[in-house]
Design an enzyme around this catalytic site. Structure first.
Site, mmCIF file in Angstrom:
data_model
loop_
_atom_site.group_PDB
_atom_site.id
_atom_site.type_symbol
_atom_site.label_atom_id
_atom_site.label_comp_id
_atom_site.label_asym_id
_atom_site.label_seq_id
_atom_site.Cartn_x
_atom_site.Cartn_y
_atom_site.Cartn_z
ATOM 1 N N GLU A 73 0.856 -1.199 0.000
ATOM 2 C CA GLU A 73 0.000 0.000 0.000
ATOM 3 C C GLU A 73 0.889 1.245 0.000
ATOM 4 O O GLU A 73 0.523 2.292 -0.522
ATOM 5 C CB GLU A 73 -0.906 -0.026 1.239
ATOM 6 C CG GLU A 73 -2.003 1.015 1.211
ATOM 7 C CD GLU A 73 -3.001 0.867 2.359
ATOM 8 O OE1 GLU A 73 -2.863 -0.091 3.156
ATOM 9 O OE2 GLU A 73 -3.900 1.710 2.458
ATOM 10 N N ASP A 149 -13.424 -0.651 2.640
ATOM 11 C CA ASP A 149 -14.336 -0.522 3.770
ATOM 12 C C ASP A 149 -15.373 0.519 3.364
ATOM 13 O O ASP A 149 -15.067 1.716 3.340
ATOM 14 C CB ASP A 149 -13.559 -0.071 5.012
ATOM 15 C CG ASP A 149 -14.410 -0.098 6.250
ATOM 16 O OD1 ASP A 149 -15.584 0.308 6.172
ATOM 17 O OD2 ASP A 149 -13.897 -0.534 7.302
HETATM 18 C C1 LIG Z 1 -23.662 -6.014 -3.312
HETATM 19 N N1 LIG Z 1 -22.321 -6.072 -2.828
HETATM 20 C C2 LIG Z 1 -21.442 -6.988 -3.263
HETATM 21 N N2 LIG Z 1 -21.788 -7.928 -4.164
HETATM 22 C C3 LIG Z 1 -20.871 -8.825 -4.587
HETATM 23 N N3 LIG Z 1 -19.602 -8.876 -4.168
HETATM 24 C C4 LIG Z 1 -19.229 -7.976 -3.270
HETATM 25 C C5 LIG Z 1 -20.114 -6.981 -2.766
HETATM 26 N N4 LIG Z 1 -19.432 -6.224 -1.875
HETATM 27 C C6 LIG Z 1 -18.183 -6.719 -1.843
HETATM 28 N N5 LIG Z 1 -18.056 -7.759 -2.682
HETATM 29 C C7 LIG Z 1 -16.851 -8.538 -2.948
HETATM 30 O O1 LIG Z 1 -16.214 -8.739 -1.688
HETATM 31 C C8 LIG Z 1 -14.808 -8.538 -1.787
HETATM 32 C C9 LIG Z 1 -14.352 -7.545 -0.758
HETATM 33 O O2 LIG Z 1 -14.948 -6.304 -1.024
HETATM 34 P P1 LIG Z 1 -14.919 -5.070 -0.032
HETATM 35 O O3 LIG Z 1 -13.500 -4.621 0.070
HETATM 36 O O4 LIG Z 1 -15.500 -5.520 1.246
HETATM 37 O O5 LIG Z 1 -15.785 -4.084 -0.734
HETATM 38 C C10 LIG Z 1 -14.563 -8.118 -3.235
HETATM 39 O O6 LIG Z 1 -14.086 -9.246 -3.957
HETATM 40 C C11 LIG Z 1 -15.902 -7.718 -3.781
HETATM 41 O O7 LIG Z 1 -16.021 -8.020 -5.149
#
Ligand SMILES: CNc1ncnc2c1ncn2[C@@H]1O[C@H](COP(=O)(O)O)[C@@H](O)[C@H]1O
Length: 227
Positions: A73, A149
């Site tokens: 990062e 996040d």
């Molecule tokens: C309707 N919301 C969603 N639908 C499908 N996949 C989701 C999602 N929100 C997150 N992800 C999947 O979770 C992983 C971590 O993401 P965050 O860093 O937590 O946002 C990612 O691979 C993202 O594609």
């Protein structure tokens, strides 16, 4: 919708806290193997020494927990090398990975979690147009769009897709491929991934797709079988 959890180790907190997090995760993973599936290593990249967290992460891995490690990062070359040698299933951010690192990510099928808003707001990427997702796509490195996040960075996954599309002119097909790729790299069973792809494919079939590559996804689903 199935929800799974990755308890998080905050590198800004003492190592003893990470040991407790892993011990609890290992216990809960035995009780709820479908829910507790991995450990996330994150927090302020300027704080904590990765090496000191390695024993706790090794224990987690020994018990079958998958690792998502925020790596590169910031431009901390020695830590990046140490983390890559240690290994991970998903790499958070990957902003300062080199092209040699890209080859390593490809070889080991490690997906880089791209979090556009997070990187801009944290100041690790100057502006959207310079975001490394462009280089990752060009180099065909496994990558997934994430929020990092959604609460802290006040964004949604849909907004991240919108930003990536605006900045780099991603086509509808590229967005679909990115979503399929996110399923590939999810900490889920092969059957769960297949089901998600079938659901996604059904959704895509209802869409007005602006280019003719969409049927590729269908073939892709049919081609893969779970061992
Ligand atoms: C309707 N919301 C969603 N639908 C499908 N996949 C989701 C999602 N929100 C997150 N992800 C999947 O979770 C992983 C971590 O993401 P965050 O860093 O937590 O946002 C990612 O691979 C993202 O594609």
């Amino acid at each position: 919708m199935k929800v799974k959890l990755l308890p998080s180790i905050n590198r800004g907190e003492p190592v003893s806290v990470s040991e407790e997090t892993v011990a609890l995760s290992v216990d809960f993973c035995k009780l709820y193997p479908d829910i507790i599936v991995g450990i996330d290593f994150s927090g302020n990249p300027n704080k904590g020494n990765f090496e000191e967290f390695m024993p706790a992460l090794t224990l987690a891995r020994k018990h079958g927990l998958m690792l998502a490690i925020h790596c590169a990062e910031i431009p901390n070359r020695s830590e990046i090398k140490q983390m890559l040698m240690f290994g991970m299933s998903r790499c958070g951010h990957g902003t300062y990975l080199t092209s040699a690192d890209y080859a390593y990510m490809k070889q080991h099928n490690i997906a880089v979690e791209c979090c556009l808003t997070s990187n801009i707001k944290s100041g690790t990427v100057e502006s959207l147009q310079y975001h490394h997702i462009k280089r990752l796509i060009e180099a065909e490195v496994p990558r997934v769009l994430c929020t990092d996040d959604s609460g802290v960075f006040d964004t949604t996954l849909s907004n991240e897709f919108y930003l990536a599309t605006e900045a780099f002119g991603l086509t509808q097909t590229q967005c679909i491929d990115l979503t399929m790729e996110a399923i590939d790299h999810a900490f889920a069973s092969c059957e769960e991934k297949q089901n998600l792809k079938i659901q996604l494919d059904a959704f895509i079939s209802q869409m007005t797709v602006k280019d003719n590559r969409v049927h590729k996804t269908k073939r892709y689903i049919e081609k893969k079988t779970c061992e």
